[in-house]
Design an enzyme around this catalytic site. Structure first.
Site, PDB file in Angstrom:
ATOM      1  N   HIS B   8       0.827  -1.218   0.000  1.00 58.30           N
ATOM      2  CA  HIS B   8       0.000   0.000   0.000  1.00 58.30           C
ATOM      3  C   HIS B   8       0.852   1.254   0.000  1.00 58.30           C
ATOM      4  O   HIS B   8       2.048   1.210   0.312  1.00 58.30           O
ATOM      5  CB  HIS B   8      -0.958   0.018   1.204  1.00 58.30           C
ATOM      6  CG  HIS B   8      -0.289   0.025   2.548  1.00 58.30           C
ATOM      7  ND1 HIS B   8      -0.057  -1.123   3.281  1.00 58.30           N
ATOM      8  CD2 HIS B   8       0.206   1.042   3.307  1.00 58.30           C
ATOM      9  CE1 HIS B   8       0.528  -0.808   4.421  1.00 58.30           C
ATOM     10  NE2 HIS B   8       0.709   0.501   4.461  1.00 58.30           N
ATOM     11  N   HIS B  81       3.940   7.315   3.331  1.00 54.34           N
ATOM     12  CA  HIS B  81       4.923   6.233   3.241  1.00 54.34           C
ATOM     13  C   HIS B  81       4.546   5.251   2.142  1.00 54.34           C
ATOM     14  O   HIS B  81       3.438   5.288   1.610  1.00 54.34           O
ATOM     15  CB  HIS B  81       5.059   5.493   4.587  1.00 54.34           C
ATOM     16  CG  HIS B  81       3.860   4.707   5.023  1.00 54.34           C
ATOM     17  ND1 HIS B  81       2.836   5.242   5.787  1.00 54.34           N
ATOM     18  CD2 HIS B  81       3.505   3.415   4.800  1.00 54.34           C
ATOM     19  CE1 HIS B  81       1.920   4.307   6.019  1.00 54.34           C
ATOM     20  NE2 HIS B  81       2.303   3.188   5.422  1.00 54.34           N
ATOM     21  N   GLU B 132       7.914   1.433   4.840  1.00 51.08           N
ATOM     22  CA  GLU B 132       7.436   0.401   5.765  1.00 51.08           C
ATOM     23  C   GLU B 132       7.717  -0.958   5.127  1.00 51.08           C
ATOM     24  O   GLU B 132       7.468  -1.153   3.930  1.00 51.08           O
ATOM     25  CB  GLU B 132       5.923   0.569   5.996  1.00 51.08           C
ATOM     26  CG  GLU B 132       5.333  -0.465   6.955  1.00 51.08           C
ATOM     27  CD  GLU B 132       3.828  -0.277   7.198  1.00 51.08           C
ATOM     28  OE1 GLU B 132       3.202   0.565   6.515  1.00 51.08           O
ATOM     29  OE2 GLU B 132       3.288  -0.971   8.074  1.00 51.08           O
TER      30      GLU B 132
END
Lengths: 146, 146
Positions: B8, B81, B132
């Site tokens: 994502h 992010h 991430e």
């Protein structure tokens, strides 16, 4: 008008080759395109290919580059835009205008770094996110088909 | 250690439901999760699902939320992010440290909004991009498997 797959995330950087080296050496993302200059777009570009999308590394090229302003605010670089594929870029452009969004530039789709027509929607319309819409390459028949 | 698919893009916003409405009404991206609060992470989250990834809309929850600082700088929100899947989050964490990157927090993987362990790598290590890393959910066997 419906968003298709995310084609790429655009990442601004002062140096595309140094940035590509980070993705390769730190993260093992070694699959990348050659460095390519697009003087008419004001950018130098490398695509890093991941299993389901690409990261478009973008370095300013020339005085009029649209990336200068971003790097002034974020000298190290950062996430610049998200690009989604659409089935028909002209219909998508019309839908954006009809729904009250602001299409950047002349409003006419133009050929981007992937060789297919694109538009950009102003970040104010999408909560601060610059959105690129891109003709789905699989459905593109070239200028004659537009 | 090798990056897998982009799971994502995290997008910070002052209001996840208003942001989800924009993706639905402007872009026809109507598939979304229920709004969910994660008080221990300091965030309220909605995932908008696209064909090959999700957009994680993130609103600050509570005084200590990690999103406050971002929204102070970018009141309308923006890209926060990128999250990539990895085969083994512990090995990925070790590789990050070995390669000189800075893992945020304690350095220990913790359960994120997807229910699998994650870490964050400092933006300074990736040209201003907060990265991430997320245990590939298909390969996750729960706490006992770690």
């Amino acid at each position: 008008m419906k968003l298709g797959r995310l084609n790429h995330v655009g990442v601004a950087t002062p140096d595309v080759d140094a940035a590509a080296a980070v993705y390769a050496e730190l993260y093992g993302a070694t699959e990348r395109t050659e460095t390519k200059d697009f003087p008419h777009l004001g950018v130098r570009v490398v695509f890093v290919t991941l299993p389901n999308m690409q990261i478009e590394l973008i370095e300013p090229l020339g005085e009029a580059s649209p990336i200068h302003k971003y790097l002034e605010k974020n000298p190290k670089g950062g996430q610049h835009h998200m690009c989604f594929e659409v089935e028909d870029i002209v219909k998508a452009r019309d839908a954006m205008i009809e729904r009250g969004a602001t299409v950047l530039g002349t409003g006419e789709p133009y050929i981007g770094a992937h060789g297919v027509p694109v538009i950009f929607v102003h970040p104010k319309d999408t909560g601060g996110v610059l959105v690129e819409l891109m003709q789905d390459p699989a459905l593109y028949q070239g200028e004659a088909g537009q």
